[in-house]
Design an enzyme around this catalytic site. Sequence first.
Site, PDB file in Angstrom:
ATOM      1  N   LYS A 167      23.479  -6.422  -6.465  1.00 52.23           N
ATOM      2  CA  LYS A 167      24.895  -6.699  -6.787  1.00 52.23           C
ATOM      3  C   LYS A 167      25.819  -5.994  -5.796  1.00 52.23           C
ATOM      4  CE  LYS A 167      23.879  -6.879 -11.748  1.00 52.23           C
ATOM      5  NZ  LYS A 167      23.998  -6.093 -13.000  1.00 52.23           N
ATOM      6  N   ARG A 187       0.808  -1.234   0.000  1.00 52.92           N
ATOM      7  CA  ARG A 187       0.000   0.000   0.000  1.00 52.92           C
ATOM      8  C   ARG A 187       0.830   1.268   0.000  1.00 52.92           C
ATOM      9  NH1 ARG A 187      -3.296  -3.037   3.455  1.00 52.92           N
ATOM     10  NH2 ARG A 187      -1.574  -4.464   3.324  1.00 52.92           N
ATOM     11  N   THR A 188       1.937   1.292   0.715  1.00 50.85           N
ATOM     12  CA  THR A 188       2.699   2.554   0.775  1.00 50.85           C
ATOM     13  C   THR A 188       3.259   2.901  -0.607  1.00 50.85           C
ATOM     14  OG1 THR A 188       3.239   2.067   3.067  1.00 50.85           O
ATOM     15  CG2 THR A 188       4.546   3.753   1.994  1.00 50.85           C
ATOM     16  N   ARG A 223      11.989   3.698   1.210  1.00 58.59           N
ATOM     17  CA  ARG A 223      11.728   2.702   2.255  1.00 58.59           C
ATOM     18  C   ARG A 223      12.960   1.817   2.340  1.00 58.59           C
ATOM     19  NH1 ARG A 223       6.599  -0.980   3.645  1.00 58.59           N
ATOM     20  NH2 ARG A 223       5.997   1.065   4.425  1.00 58.59           N
ATOM     21  N   HIS A 242       7.875   6.293  10.174  1.00 60.99           N
ATOM     22  CA  HIS A 242       7.041   6.136   8.983  1.00 60.99           C
ATOM     23  C   HIS A 242       6.041   7.305   9.012  1.00 60.99           C
ATOM     24  CE1 HIS A 242       4.836   4.406   5.789  1.00 60.99           C
ATOM     25  NE2 HIS A 242       4.433   3.278   6.311  1.00 60.99           N
TER      26      HIS A 242
HETATM   27  C1  NCD Z   1       3.530  -0.683   8.061  1.00 66.46           C
HETATM   28  C2  NCD Z   1       5.019  -0.615   7.771  1.00 66.46           C
HETATM   29  O1  NCD Z   1       5.473  -1.012   6.708  1.00 66.46           O
HETATM   30  O2  NCD Z   1       5.697  -0.144   8.641  1.00 66.46           O
HETATM   31  N1  NCD Z   1       2.747  -0.924   6.933  1.00 66.46           N
HETATM   32  C3  NCD Z   1       2.407   0.087   6.103  1.00 66.46           C
HETATM   33  O3  NCD Z   1       3.198   0.931   5.734  1.00 66.46           O
HETATM   34  N2  NCD Z   1       1.127   0.142   5.718  1.00 66.46           N
HETATM   35  C4  NCD Z   1       3.217  -1.587   9.170  1.00 66.46           C
HETATM   36  C5  NCD Z   1       3.580  -3.018   9.057  1.00 66.46           C
HETATM   37  O4  NCD Z   1       4.258  -3.452   8.138  1.00 66.46           O
HETATM   38  O5  NCD Z   1       3.180  -3.739   9.960  1.00 66.46           O
END
Ligand code: NCD
Length: 317
Positions: A82, A54-55, A104, A134
């Site tokens: 690599k 989703r992110t 990320r 986050h």
């Molecule tokens: C979260 C994350 O990646 O930190 N998920 C997200 O971004 N929707 C929480 C999780 O992975 O549990």
Amino acid sequence: MRHLLSTRDLSREDAITLLDTAGQMAATQEREVRKLPTLRGKTVVNLFFEDSTRTRISFEAAAKRLSADVINFSAKGSSVSKGESLKDTALTLQAMGADAVVVRHWASGAAYQLAHGGWLHGSVLNAGDGTHQHPTQALLDAFTMRRHLVSDPTGADLAGLTVAIVGDVLHSRVARSNVYLLHTLGARVVLVAPPTLVPVGIEPWPCTLVHTLDEALETHEIDALMMLRVQRERMTGGGFFPSPGEYTRLYGLDADRMSRLPDHGIVMHPGPMNRGLEISAEAADSSRSVIVEQVANGVAVRMAALYLLLAGEEGAS
Ligand code: NCD
């Protein structure tokens, strides 16, 4: 604001501006034509070293709805596998003219390093770094709470609300981001976790801690109950709780526990959910659950963040 790295960097005014702008962005998403020309000619790179559903698609949708060009870069299948360093990856993105990098990474601090390494000229948006932060998740959570729990959401913060964050706090960047943002916005935060899933050094965090969900429900009137995913991929070595059944018994949200919330209480989860572990299907799919709405609100919040960082003072279209 040049980067969005941590909710700890946000003042109350910054946070309110982000939430108000997200409200305006959400309104544009109800129009027949949802695309705005605001970031035409800008390039946004999604740089993902860790899995995400989703992110990543939320940032991609947000950038595209603002007419930016989007490049998706996932570490799997790239030169990172690599052994290419973060620095060399950043220099490549800079050479390609990235105006913003959404990152990320599995390492806590990677977003900060990317922003302050001197390798990039553009903005860095932290989409999750290790167990650290986050920020857009916390902002979309606050946006969702504001819509449901604050009677006149314009310009208002979350003063007077009580938010319980339940479960695997130790591994959760979502919990850390929320604790600081909710505190800045005036809400009271109650963390609920077994002692083995409480981070060392939690004492200065602006929140209180209880050790079972029943105790939290008994001692607080909880306006928003945020369930965290049990992050088994980060539990190397094991031993954090005796068994999944034991965890569910003390920390899982089911219909009975949900019925102990006040009438207006909402249930949240950042996703992805472990149905049957931290949350029952009945709770996840109930009318109190705003979990799907959190995902939708994520696009508006990320549009706001990209807009405020990239369009700056140039004005909205
Ligand atoms: C979260 C994350 O990646 O930190 N998920 C997200 O971004 N929707 C929480 C999780 O992975 O549990």
